[in-house]
Design an enzyme around this catalytic site. Structure first.
Site, PDB file in Angstrom:
ATOM      1  N   CYS A   2     -19.047 -91.973  85.485  1.00 14.39           N
ATOM      2  CA  CYS A   2     -19.875 -91.209  86.406  1.00 14.39           C
ATOM      3  C   CYS A   2     -20.613 -90.170  85.567  1.00 14.39           C
ATOM      4  O   CYS A   2     -20.034 -89.186  85.134  1.00 14.39           O
ATOM      5  CB  CYS A   2     -19.029 -90.536  87.480  1.00 14.39           C
ATOM      6  SG  CYS A   2     -19.974 -89.514  88.631  1.00 14.39           S
ATOM      7  N   GLU A 115     -25.546 -95.246  88.506  1.00 13.32           N
ATOM      8  CA  GLU A 115     -25.030 -96.047  87.404  1.00 13.32           C
ATOM      9  C   GLU A 115     -26.136 -96.977  86.926  1.00 13.32           C
ATOM     10  O   GLU A 115     -27.029 -97.332  87.696  1.00 13.32           O
ATOM     11  CB  GLU A 115     -23.800 -96.837  87.851  1.00 13.32           C
ATOM     12  CG  GLU A 115     -22.983 -97.387  86.713  1.00 13.32           C
ATOM     13  CD  GLU A 115     -22.579 -96.316  85.721  1.00 13.32           C
ATOM     14  OE1 GLU A 115     -23.300 -96.164  84.701  1.00 13.32           O
ATOM     15  OE2 GLU A 115     -21.577 -95.627  85.950  1.00 13.32           O
TER      16      GLU A 115
END
Length: 235
Positions: A2, A115
Site C-alpha cells: 500500500c 496499486e
C-alpha cells in the site's frame, strides 16, 4: 503493498464512529492529519489506537501519525529500509515491528488505495475499495523521539498480506483490511498481540470484498476526487 491511498467524506463517517467511542463530540474534534486523494508515505495520516498509563483503563485516541514507522530504538528518523508497510507473515518476529504487534496496534481509515499492475515497462494504476464504504487498515504504531530534548512523534505502518483472487492479478500484496467486527478486537490494548492475533486479522480481512477499477495515471502532486474515477473508454 500500500503505497498511496485516499481519504474522502466517506472516511469522515468512520472517523466519527471512532470519535464517539472516545466520549468526545465529533463537532469538537480538531483533525491534525492529512486528508486527500493521493496520500503518500511520510505524510501525516489519521490513526486510531488505544493506550493506557500506569495500568489505567485504555483510552481510545485518534491522532495524526507519520506514515512510516520508526522503531523506538532507532537513532535517526530516516531509516535504511522502508517501513510504511509491514508484512503480516513476519511482523510479530521482526525487531522493527514486534513490540508494536504486542501492545501498539492501530487502525488507519481510508476510502481506498492505489496499486499498479506491471506488464513489461507499462504500469497501469488501479483504485481498490469496498463499494461506497470506507476501509479500516490494520496498522501498528510507535512513539519516537530523536533525544530527550525533542518532542515525541507518533508513527505508523500498514500491515499487508498476500493478495488473492483478482487482486493478485494486479499486485502480489494487499493491505490487511479489517471488517467492523474486528475493529475493537484489533485495537484492544489490554490484549498482548502475537502472530496468532495477526493471523486472525488476516483471515478476517478475506471477508472484506474489494473491487478494483482502472484509473488515469496519478501525477505526484495531483490531489482530487477525479483520481478515483474509472478510466472512460475513448469510443
Amino acid at each position: 503493498m500500500c503505497g498511496r491511498f485516499a481519504m474522502d467524506q466517506t472516511v469522515d463517517e468512520l472517523i466519527t464512529e471512532f470519535v464517539i467511542v472516545t466520549g468526545e463530540q465529533p463537532e469538537n474534534w480538531t483533525p491534525d492529519w492529512r486528508t486527500g486523494y493521493n496520500i503518500k508515505p511520510t505524510e501525516r495520516i489519521a490513526t486510531v489506537f488505544e493506550s493506557s498509563r500506569d495500568g489505567a483503563t485504555p483510552v481510545r485516541r485518534i491522532e495524526g501519525a507519520r506514515w512510516s514507522l520508526i522503531p523506538s530504538w532507532a537513532r535517526e528518523e530516516k531509516l535504511k529500509y522502508p517501513t510504511f508497510n509491514a508484512r503480516s507473515e513476519t511482523a510479530a518476529s521482526k525487531p522493527t515491528f514486534k513490540s508494536s504487534v504486542a501492545s501498539k496496534r492501530a487502525i488507519v481509515p481510508a476510502r481506498g488505495y492505489y496499486e499498479w499492475k506491471t506488464a513489461g515497462k507499462t504500469k497501469t494504476p488501479f483504485f481498490i475499495s469496498e463499494a461506497e464504504q470506507s476501509l479500516a487498515f490494520a496498522a501498528l504504531y510507535t512513539w519516537w523521539r530523536a533525544s530527550p530534548e525533542h518532542e515525541w512523534m507518533l508513527t505508523t505502518t500498514i500491515l499487508t498480506r498476500q493478495a488473492e483472487g483478482p487482486l493478485a492479478e494486479i499486485h502480489d500484496r494487499t493491505p490487511v483490511t479489517l471488517p467492523r467486527h474486528m475493529h475493537d478486537v484489533w485495537l484492544d490494548a489490554s490484549v498482548a498481540g502475537d502472530q496468532q492475533l495477526v493471523d486472525a486479522a488476516v483471515d478476517a480481512s478475506r471477508n472484506v470484498e474489494l473491487a478494483a477499477r482502472e484509473v488515469a495515471p496519478l501525477g505526484r502532486d495531483a490531489d482530487g476526487p477525479e483520481l478515483m474515477e474509472p478510466v472512460k473508454p475513448l469510443f
